[in-house]
Scaffold this active site. Structure first.
Site, PDB file in Angstrom:
ATOM      1  N   ASP A 168      49.559  52.919  47.806  1.00  0.00           N
ATOM      2  CA  ASP A 168      48.195  52.443  47.654  1.00  0.00           C
ATOM      3  C   ASP A 168      48.159  50.944  47.921  1.00  0.00           C
ATOM      4  O   ASP A 168      49.178  50.247  47.808  1.00  0.00           O
ATOM      5  CB  ASP A 168      47.677  52.741  46.246  1.00  0.00           C
ATOM      6  CG  ASP A 168      46.186  52.485  46.119  1.00  0.00           C
ATOM      7  OD1 ASP A 168      45.467  52.679  47.110  1.00  0.00           O
ATOM      8  OD2 ASP A 168      45.742  52.067  45.046  1.00  0.00           O
ATOM      9  N   ILE A 171      43.719  44.723  45.656  1.00  0.00           N
ATOM     10  CA  ILE A 171      43.690  43.262  45.613  1.00  0.00           C
ATOM     11  C   ILE A 171      43.759  42.826  44.153  1.00  0.00           C
ATOM     12  O   ILE A 171      43.021  43.338  43.313  1.00  0.00           O
ATOM     13  CB  ILE A 171      42.409  42.715  46.261  1.00  0.00           C
ATOM     14  CG1 ILE A 171      42.327  43.163  47.724  1.00  0.00           C
ATOM     15  CG2 ILE A 171      42.374  41.187  46.185  1.00  0.00           C
ATOM     16  CD1 ILE A 171      41.032  42.770  48.412  1.00  0.00           C
ATOM     17  N   HIS A 172      44.641  41.889  43.847  1.00  0.00           N
ATOM     18  CA  HIS A 172      44.806  41.362  42.501  1.00  0.00           C
ATOM     19  C   HIS A 172      44.858  39.841  42.562  1.00  0.00           C
ATOM     20  O   HIS A 172      45.189  39.262  43.604  1.00  0.00           O
ATOM     21  CB  HIS A 172      46.107  41.881  41.866  1.00  0.00           C
ATOM     22  CG  HIS A 172      46.175  43.368  41.759  1.00  0.00           C
ATOM     23  ND1 HIS A 172      45.812  44.058  40.635  1.00  0.00           N
ATOM     24  CD2 HIS A 172      46.567  44.310  42.664  1.00  0.00           C
ATOM     25  CE1 HIS A 172      45.972  45.351  40.829  1.00  0.00           C
ATOM     26  NE2 HIS A 172      46.431  45.530  42.054  1.00  0.00           N
ATOM     27  N   ARG A 173      44.559  39.195  41.452  1.00  0.00           N
ATOM     28  CA  ARG A 173      44.730  37.744  41.411  1.00  0.00           C
ATOM     29  C   ARG A 173      46.209  37.458  41.164  1.00  0.00           C
ATOM     30  O   ARG A 173      46.843  38.024  40.273  1.00  0.00           O
ATOM     31  CB  ARG A 173      43.827  37.102  40.368  1.00  0.00           C
ATOM     32  CG  ARG A 173      44.264  37.187  38.936  1.00  0.00           C
ATOM     33  CD  ARG A 173      43.237  36.521  38.015  1.00  0.00           C
ATOM     34  NE  ARG A 173      43.743  36.380  36.659  1.00  0.00           N
ATOM     35  CZ  ARG A 173      43.011  36.578  35.567  1.00  0.00           C
ATOM     36  NH1 ARG A 173      41.755  36.945  35.656  1.00  0.00           N
ATOM     37  NH2 ARG A 173      43.544  36.397  34.366  1.00  0.00           N
ATOM     38  N   GLU A 236      44.195  53.830  50.424  1.00  0.00           N
ATOM     39  CA  GLU A 236      42.967  53.243  50.950  1.00  0.00           C
ATOM     40  C   GLU A 236      43.118  52.636  52.352  1.00  0.00           C
ATOM     41  O   GLU A 236      42.121  52.325  52.996  1.00  0.00           O
ATOM     42  CB  GLU A 236      42.412  52.187  49.986  1.00  0.00           C
ATOM     43  CG  GLU A 236      41.552  52.755  48.872  1.00  0.00           C
ATOM     44  CD  GLU A 236      42.366  53.154  47.651  1.00  0.00           C
ATOM     45  OE1 GLU A 236      43.609  53.062  47.727  1.00  0.00           O
ATOM     46  OE2 GLU A 236      41.781  53.555  46.637  1.00  0.00           O
ATOM     47  N   GLU A 292      36.224  34.255  37.950  1.00  0.00           N
ATOM     48  CA  GLU A 292      36.165  35.651  38.367  1.00  0.00           C
ATOM     49  C   GLU A 292      34.737  36.012  38.764  1.00  0.00           C
ATOM     50  O   GLU A 292      33.809  35.213  38.621  1.00  0.00           O
ATOM     51  CB  GLU A 292      36.667  36.555  37.237  1.00  0.00           C
ATOM     52  CG  GLU A 292      38.194  36.552  37.079  1.00  0.00           C
ATOM     53  CD  GLU A 292      38.895  37.415  38.123  1.00  0.00           C
ATOM     54  OE1 GLU A 292      38.221  37.914  39.046  1.00  0.00           O
ATOM     55  OE2 GLU A 292      40.119  37.595  38.018  1.00  0.00           O
TER      56      GLU A 292
END
Length: 500
Positions: A168, A171-173, A236, A292
């Site tokens: 998979d 997107i992460h910080r 995805e 955020e």
């Protein structure tokens, strides 16, 4: 047949396309500090979204001279307007949700290409080399002066289940913590890679992970789908393949058992370490993380660590970044939200939901406007059922506004007009208390409302601004004469069209 002037296959071709469209991309050679200044500039140019006012929707921007990173450029705002996303995905802004809905249904799996064809590995740096330093290699900016550190905000994190091999991308910080370490924020229970990591950590094993930066925008948009639309095990990258009608190309990493996006500008190879947590602001002690999507800077957290093994990149790489609360987040989170709602409601009640807009005021996550058409008396009440399905399709939604077919869901003034002329608070408001939503909303906390049992639990609300079916004849908008406006407007040469 595609109407694009340039076929978009990666970040560079996306930028070439935007260069060919007036008003969509600007460049500057003015030196800029990556610490707070770069984002501070773009706030005024085109950030939009929930960013502190004044801000606006504007062009994407390339900074050619980033201080401390003389051989790299930084691009920001690539997806920071719905119009621009339409150009990049070769459709109209109003049809983006439908495009993604169809793409999810017709996935095209990624393929693996040989290393010699992968431009992301043109330049290679190994972490065990004495001079290796992630902070010098990656020109990651900070959004504000209070950020915990430099952040990678547009990294496509790719990992696989160690048991099943299912992969998979999300997107992460990602905060740069040291010469070879990143911290990663994983929203509890909301990300597929989080499930892979929990499984690996329980087994005491590191999870190999690649981070691809600067890719085809179809990948960036497609990566933001969530369950139930894309359940655990759904890759995805297949959504981007369907959008482009060609598979995304991957390449085997050099130091870990994982793959990366072959035409990315940068790739970071590493391992998510089991049982290790780090304080996000350990280098700055600001107590803050980064801004955020709701428009607030949240507290720094104790979060997992990625041990970096290598960095590879294209020659003359282009770093891509985003301001956390900007319109860019609205595009990435909101358009998949629209697609998910359209798909679920269409399956339950075909032909009634005409369109959905994940409004920027909710960061693409908290608020949706649903355009619903009632055609027979028995449709009365189905609009609220559609809203309930909307909450099911995307669990982080907090507010849904229902409007009729004659209201433009993309026009906030038109939506507010419906709220003022087709809505009565005591009979057209539906409260659904005590439902899991999203922990980044500062009101979703027992500190704000003692009746909430946990952080991230909310009262979801439906604002039904649709006219009761039996009263539709009483709520007809004033009808104006259809005219050929071009007769009255000057042409480029200063003349006007004459009636024949």
């Amino acid at each position: 047949m595609s109407s694009q002037k340039v076929a978009v296959t990666d970040l560079r071709s996306a930028l070439e396309l935007l260069k060919s469209i007036p008003g969509q991309l600007i460049e500057t050679d003015e030196p800029v500090q990556p610490h707070a200044e770069l984002s501070g500039v773009y706030r005024y140019i085109g950030a939009g979204g929930t960013v502190q006012r004044p801000t606006r929707i504007g062009p994407a921007m390339i900074f050619n001279h980033v201080i401390g990173h003389e051989n790299a450029k930084v691009v920001i705002g690539l997806l920071a307007s719905r119009e621009r996303v339409g150009y990049l995905l070769d459709t109209t802004p109003e049809k983006l949700g439908c495009l993604l809905k169809d793409a999810v249904k017709t996935p095209l799996a990624p393929i693996v290409i040989p290393p010699e064809k992968a431009v992301c590995q043109e330049v290679v740096y190994y972490a065990d080399d004495p001079g290796f330093d992630l902070r010098r290699l990656i020109p990651a900016p900070t959004n504000t002066e209070q950020d915990a550190g430099p952040y990678i905000t547009m990294g496509m994190c790719y990992a696989s289940d160690l048991e099943t091999g299912e992969s998979d991308v999300t997107i992460h910080r990602l905060c740069l913590q040291s010469r070879d370490e990143l911290s990663i924020w994983i929203t509890p229970g909301a990300r597929h890679i989080g499930a892979f990591y929990e499984k690996a950590e329980a087994a005491g094993k590191p999870l190999p992970i690649s981070i691809s930066i600067g890719v085809d925008p179809a990948i960036e948009i497609g990566s933001c789908f969530e369950a139930p639309t894309t359940p655990l095990g759904y890759n995805e990258l297949s959504v981007a393949g369907a959008i482009r009608k060609r598979p995304v190309e991957l390449v085997q990493c050099l130091t870990i058992e994982e793959k990366a996006i072959a035409n990315a500008e940068y790739v970071i190879e590493g391992e998510l370490l089991p049982g290790v947590r780090v304080r996000e602001d350990q280098n700055t002690n600001t107590g803050m993380a980064m801004p955020e999507f709701p428009g607030y800077t949240g507290p720094a957290a104790s979060i997992p660590v990625i041990k970096v093994k290598a960095v590879t990149h294209r020659r003359n790489p282009i770093m891509q970044t985003v301001i956390g609360p900007s319109e860019e987040h609205v595009s990435m989170a909101g358009i998949p939200t629209e697609a998910s709602i359209l798909d679920m409601v269409e399956r339950a009640m075909p032909g009634r939901l005409l369109n959905v807009y994940a409004h920027p005021a909710g960061g693409g996550k908290y608020m949706a406007v649903m355009q619903f058409k009632k055609t027979v008396p028995s449709d009365e009440g189905r609009q609220r059922q559609a809203a309930l399905l909307g909450f099911s399709a995307f669990s982080e939604l907090k507010h849904i506004i229902l409007v009729d077919e004659d209201v433009d869901p993309f026009d906030s003034n038109d939506v507010l007009w419906a709220l003022n002329t087709r809505y009565q608070g005591d009979i057209d408001t539906v409260f659904i208390p005590g439902v899991r939503c999203h922990p980044l909303d500062p009101t979703q906390s027992p500190l704000y409302n003692p009746l909430l049992r946990d952080k991230g639990v909310s009262c979801k609300v439906i604002f039904d601004c649709t006219v009761p079916f039996h009263l539709k004849e009483h709520f007809k908008r004033s009808k104006f004469k259809e005219v050929d406006v071009s007769r009255f407007l000057p042409r480029a040469d200063g003349t006007r069209k004459h009636a024949t």
